[in-house]
Design a protein around this motif. Structure first.
Motif: not given
Length: 336
Positions: A70-71, A86, A128
């Motif tokens: 996602t990032d 992403a 993350t």
């Protein structure tokens, strides 16, 4: 790839009998998910203009669930990356990795990336992970690719070439091109089949806590158990074993378990008194016992009657030894 920083798995309720022969329910404070991306990178050589590159690989911690990136955050910010973006899928563990190349300016002395990914299981899980350590700029210079040599015009000779009657015979064995060896490649050790787990047991007098480390985990794990009251205890969980520490039970007792090197996976274990603890037993700050009634009280009364009868018998034995006058004195004393 370094697997020593993979997080510990925590469970919100553990049946410890299946792990260390213990029983009970453990309450964990805000359990963390084991889902996470695994980031590893290898640098290349330095180009003539000073720029350089890092090849990154992102693996999935899950063997049964595809993740999604996602990032991606780059360090330094003026670098660029291809391949890891992403919406890129993260293959299940053992089925390949997501790869990308980060290009860095000549002024950059190190490089790192942080990847955020998500998984949809019972609920949406997001985690993350950043590269365990930045990749440093290499010192080796890239060798320039030589241009193909150009063939100049042939110089005529005074004598013409003499043709031969026999055609040239080609080589019987064609040359086999050699396969290029990728630079900076590293072997990836197999991932552990299970992750370490906290375990516990409790009774009316004590709360026992511990950690189970799988045999294929890459290292022993040191855990500090800090109770809400009393002294802390530190144990070293050996691979393939369950290691425990015992604490005296008390009402409201909580123990924080912090594994060294995995501090973000700390858990809190709360003591819950078993239902079969009687009121006279200690260990958890129980109420004082109530007065005895019923059958227990009847037994005490019967014992008192026996002692009274024994006392009367001793009185008559004493007076009989003193003769009639002694008996009369005793009765007379009784009237006064």
């Amino acid at each position: 790839m370094n697997l020593l920083k993979s997080p510990l798995r925590r469970t919100s309720a553990i049946t410890a009998g299946a792990l260390i022969g213990l029983a009970g329910v453990v309450a964990f404070a805000a359990p963390a998910s084991a889902h996470h991306p695994i980031v590893d990178g290898v640098s290349s050589c330095v180009n003539e203009d000073g720029t350089w590159q890092v090849t990154w690989k992102v693996a999935n911690s899950e063997y049964d669930l595809v993740g999604k990136v996602t990032d991606v955050v780059l360090t330094p910010a003026d670098s660029t990356i291809t391949g890891i973006t992403a919406e890129a899928p993260l293959p299940v563990a053992g089925n390949g990795t997501l790869e990308g190349v980060q290009t860095l300016p000549a002024t950059a002395e190190s490089a790192s990336i942080a990847v955020t990914a998500e998984w949809q299981r019972d609920q949406l899980i997001t985690a993350t992970r950043e590269a365990e350590r930045p990749v440093q700029k290499p010192t080796d210079k890239c060798h320039p690719t030589p241009n193909p040599s150009s063939t100049g015009p042939s110089t005529p000779t005074d004598e013409p070439s003499t043709p031969t009657d026999e055609p040239s015979t080609p080589s019987e064995e064609p040359s086999t091109p050699s396969e290029p060896t990728p630079s900076g490649s590293t072997s990836v050790p197999p991932a552990p089949t299970k992750e370490p787990e906290f375990v516990h047991d409790q009774d009316c007098d004590s709360l026992t806590v511990g950690i189970t480390v799988p045999a294929d985990w890459p290292e022993d794990i040191e855990v500090t158990f800090k109770p809400s009251t009393g002294e802390s205890k530190t144990v070293v969980g050996k691979r393939g074993e369950t290691t425990t520490a015992e604490f005296p039970a008390s009402k409201g007792l909580k123990i924080k378990a912090t594994p060294k090197g995995y501090e973000d996976e700390a858990a809190t274990i709360t003591y819950k008194q078993p239902a079969d603890c009687d009121s006279s037993g200690g260990g958890a700050g129980d109420e004082p016992s109530l007065p005895l009634t019923g059958a227990a009280a009847g037994g005490i009364a019967a014992g008192a009657g026996v002692l009274l009868a024994a006392g009367v018998a001793l009185f008559f034995v004493r007076t009989s030894r003193g003769g009639p006058s002694a008996a009369r004195r005793s009765l007379k004393d009784g009237r006064h």
